[in-house]
Motif scaffolding. Sequence first.
Motif, PDB file in Angstrom:
ATOM      1  N   LEU A 242       0.790  -1.286   0.018  1.00  0.00           N
ATOM      2  CA  LEU A 242      -0.050  -0.121   0.060  1.00  0.00           C
ATOM      3  C   LEU A 242       0.865   1.313  -0.177  1.00  0.00           C
ATOM      4  CD1 LEU A 242      -2.831  -1.002   2.681  1.00  0.00           C
ATOM      5  CD2 LEU A 242      -2.988  -0.640   0.104  1.00  0.00           C
ATOM      6  N   GLY A 243       1.939   1.107   0.655  1.00  0.00           N
ATOM      7  CA  GLY A 243       3.131   2.438   0.630  1.00  0.00           C
ATOM      8  C   GLY A 243       3.769   2.690  -0.617  1.00  0.00           C
ATOM      9  N   ILE A 244       3.916   1.689  -1.210  1.00  0.00           N
ATOM     10  CA  ILE A 244       4.831   1.868  -2.412  1.00  0.00           C
ATOM     11  C   ILE A 244       4.344   2.909  -3.406  1.00  0.00           C
ATOM     12  CG2 ILE A 244       5.318   0.566  -4.733  1.00  0.00           C
ATOM     13  CD1 ILE A 244       5.859  -1.929  -3.056  1.00  0.00           C
TER      14      ILE A 244
ATOM     15  N   ILE B 292      -4.892  -6.521 -13.088  1.00  0.00           N
ATOM     16  CA  ILE B 292      -5.164  -5.383 -12.374  1.00  0.00           C
ATOM     17  C   ILE B 292      -4.566  -4.349 -12.610  1.00  0.00           C
ATOM     18  CG2 ILE B 292      -5.437  -4.708 -10.060  1.00  0.00           C
ATOM     19  CD1 ILE B 292      -5.390  -7.624  -8.986  1.00  0.00           C
ATOM     20  N   ALA B 293      -3.316  -4.202 -12.974  1.00  0.00           N
ATOM     21  CA  ALA B 293      -2.602  -2.822 -13.177  1.00  0.00           C
ATOM     22  C   ALA B 293      -2.783  -2.417 -14.437  1.00  0.00           C
ATOM     23  CB  ALA B 293      -0.998  -3.454 -13.066  1.00  0.00           C
ATOM     24  N   ALA B 294      -3.079  -3.314 -15.563  1.00  0.00           N
ATOM     25  CA  ALA B 294      -3.150  -2.735 -16.902  1.00  0.00           C
ATOM     26  C   ALA B 294      -4.002  -1.545 -17.160  1.00  0.00           C
ATOM     27  CB  ALA B 294      -3.827  -4.027 -17.792  1.00  0.00           C
ATOM     28  N   PRO B 295      -5.229  -1.286 -16.528  1.00  0.00           N
ATOM     29  CA  PRO B 295      -5.819  -0.026 -16.739  1.00  0.00           C
ATOM     30  C   PRO B 295      -5.484   1.101 -15.981  1.00  0.00           C
ATOM     31  CG  PRO B 295      -7.450  -1.844 -15.881  1.00  0.00           C
ATOM     32  CD  PRO B 295      -6.118  -2.457 -15.629  1.00  0.00           C
TER      33      PRO B 295
ATOM     34  N   THR C 248      -1.504   4.009  -8.509  1.00  0.00           N
ATOM     35  CA  THR C 248      -1.678   4.147  -7.092  1.00  0.00           C
ATOM     36  C   THR C 248      -2.928   3.114  -6.868  1.00  0.00           C
ATOM     37  OG1 THR C 248      -1.049   6.255  -6.703  1.00  0.00           O
ATOM     38  CG2 THR C 248      -2.095   5.132  -4.925  1.00  0.00           C
ATOM     39  N   TYR C 249      -4.007   3.222  -7.707  1.00  0.00           N
ATOM     40  CA  TYR C 249      -5.078   2.179  -7.416  1.00  0.00           C
ATOM     41  C   TYR C 249      -4.835   1.085  -7.713  1.00  0.00           C
ATOM     42  CZ  TYR C 249      -7.436   6.841  -7.562  1.00  0.00           C
ATOM     43  OH  TYR C 249      -7.818   7.977  -7.485  1.00  0.00           O
ATOM     44  N   ALA C 250      -4.051   0.485  -8.557  1.00  0.00           N
ATOM     45  CA  ALA C 250      -3.503  -0.837  -8.843  1.00  0.00           C
ATOM     46  C   ALA C 250      -2.957  -1.382  -7.536  1.00  0.00           C
ATOM     47  CB  ALA C 250      -2.681  -1.029  -9.788  1.00  0.00           C
ATOM     48  N   PHE C 251      -2.107  -0.722  -6.970  1.00  0.00           N
ATOM     49  CA  PHE C 251      -1.380  -1.162  -5.540  1.00  0.00           C
ATOM     50  C   PHE C 251      -2.647  -1.401  -4.429  1.00  0.00           C
ATOM     51  CE2 PHE C 251       2.168  -0.124  -8.046  1.00  0.00           C
ATOM     52  CZ  PHE C 251       3.264  -0.897  -7.835  1.00  0.00           C
ATOM     53  N   ILE C 252      -3.271  -0.318  -4.338  1.00  0.00           N
ATOM     54  CA  ILE C 252      -4.417  -0.222  -3.416  1.00  0.00           C
ATOM     55  C   ILE C 252      -5.260  -1.518  -3.588  1.00  0.00           C
ATOM     56  CG2 ILE C 252      -6.685   0.993  -2.780  1.00  0.00           C
ATOM     57  CD1 ILE C 252      -5.058   3.738  -3.157  1.00  0.00           C
TER      58      ILE C 252
END
Length: 460
Positions: free
Chosen positions: A95-97, A157-160, A209-213
């Motif tokens: 979450l912090g990355i 998950i990350a693609a968008p 950020t949303y991908a990591f969230i």
Amino acid sequence: MPKLTEKKKVLKIIKTCNLYLCFLVVGMNIAVTGPTLLDLKNLVNTDMEHIAFIYTARSTGYLIGSLTGGILFDVLTRKQIVLTIFNFCAALAILGIPWSRSITVLIVLMTGNGMSLGILDTGGNVCCLNLWGKDSGPFYQALHFTFGLGALIAPLIAAPFLGDYESENLELDFNNSSTIFDNTTIQNRTQSFFRNSSLETISDIPHVTYAFIIIGVFALFVTALFLIVCLIAPIDNQGQTNDETQIRKRKLGFILLIVFLNVVLVFVETGTEVGFAQMLATYVVKGPLKLTTTTGSYMTSVFWGAFSVARFVSVFVAIKFSCLQMIIFDIIISLIGALILLFFGASEVWAVWLGTILLGVGIASFFPSAIGWVERYITVTNKIASSFAIGGAFGGMVIPYIISHYIDTIPKVILYVVMMSCVLSTIIVFIMWLILRKMQDKYLKDEGTTNVAFDLKVKE
């Protein structure tokens, strides 16, 4: 073997499902940094040479975590508490990355994330074996399948949420004499670059950020499930590990030689797996093909998809074929994929897709098959198993760093490394075959379990 009560059976199943979800999280954490690497580079305002240190940091943390986890799970009986704590630590780190704005902070978070993942990896393996004992074979294979599944899901998950870096090639377009820009075109393209960049303005939250969230919140959900089980039954009972099969004694020199060769083999294979998966998206964007980050993310997903499917299928294939036969199959498939990438991967998009699929299939079952092969001739103790883990951790640290260090100036370095890794693996397997071909296996009384892909015995 005493019969388990219904309550204990249900608890074992719940704990096993938690372990599967935990390894799903581990796979997602490992795989998400590949397609998001360019976004992370922009977040901390650095170049490819320096952003590569995050892989070294995480691999170092992973190595430390693996060694620490082995000690913790040998000493502590309340293993569920340890799993709960480090699931939570992994969630906080991921979450912090995306909130990092300096390379130092990012490296610290990646190190902490790697340590947590290393402990979860070691602990998950130990707990699965302890829960199911002599029956752990299919459950253990399924555990590693969920890791591949998590690695498959993460790039999707990350693609968008990835930035558009096609405009980074703007300077190259200026130098192309066949292209003429007027002032309006230059202005529009320059504005487009900054609009799509992850650093639009200080007040905006970068899309990545949303991908990591999403991954972090899922990790918190898994932590909550572990906490519930932790409150109910924090102690894992030992599985039934009694084995009346007599074992041949081996000379120390023979054991050390086989272990050394297998450590090198694991180093090469694990490093190639991690390095190719993490740097594939960067190669297709930075390399001669100049594809989009979204395409690179989908290619990474295809790699992990082929990896996951092949690992799942290998559970059933191992019933029919020996470990050595599976290793030979893996080497042939990997070599074909590496040759396609080497000769066509810099000019043909289809070659990258095909080579990626073949590498995913070839690498998938190699590690468990290699361990299963040597286990037929030597007893794999805790120390030997730890040496394999250390070899894999170093491979996952060194090879990705080499690729990322040179990919900016020599994009095709990833193709060269993959080819060299396949050739080196072939040579090592051939040497091991020459040594083992005239040796009888270690079992004086074999009860018919000769074709098991991964029959690792962990002795407490």
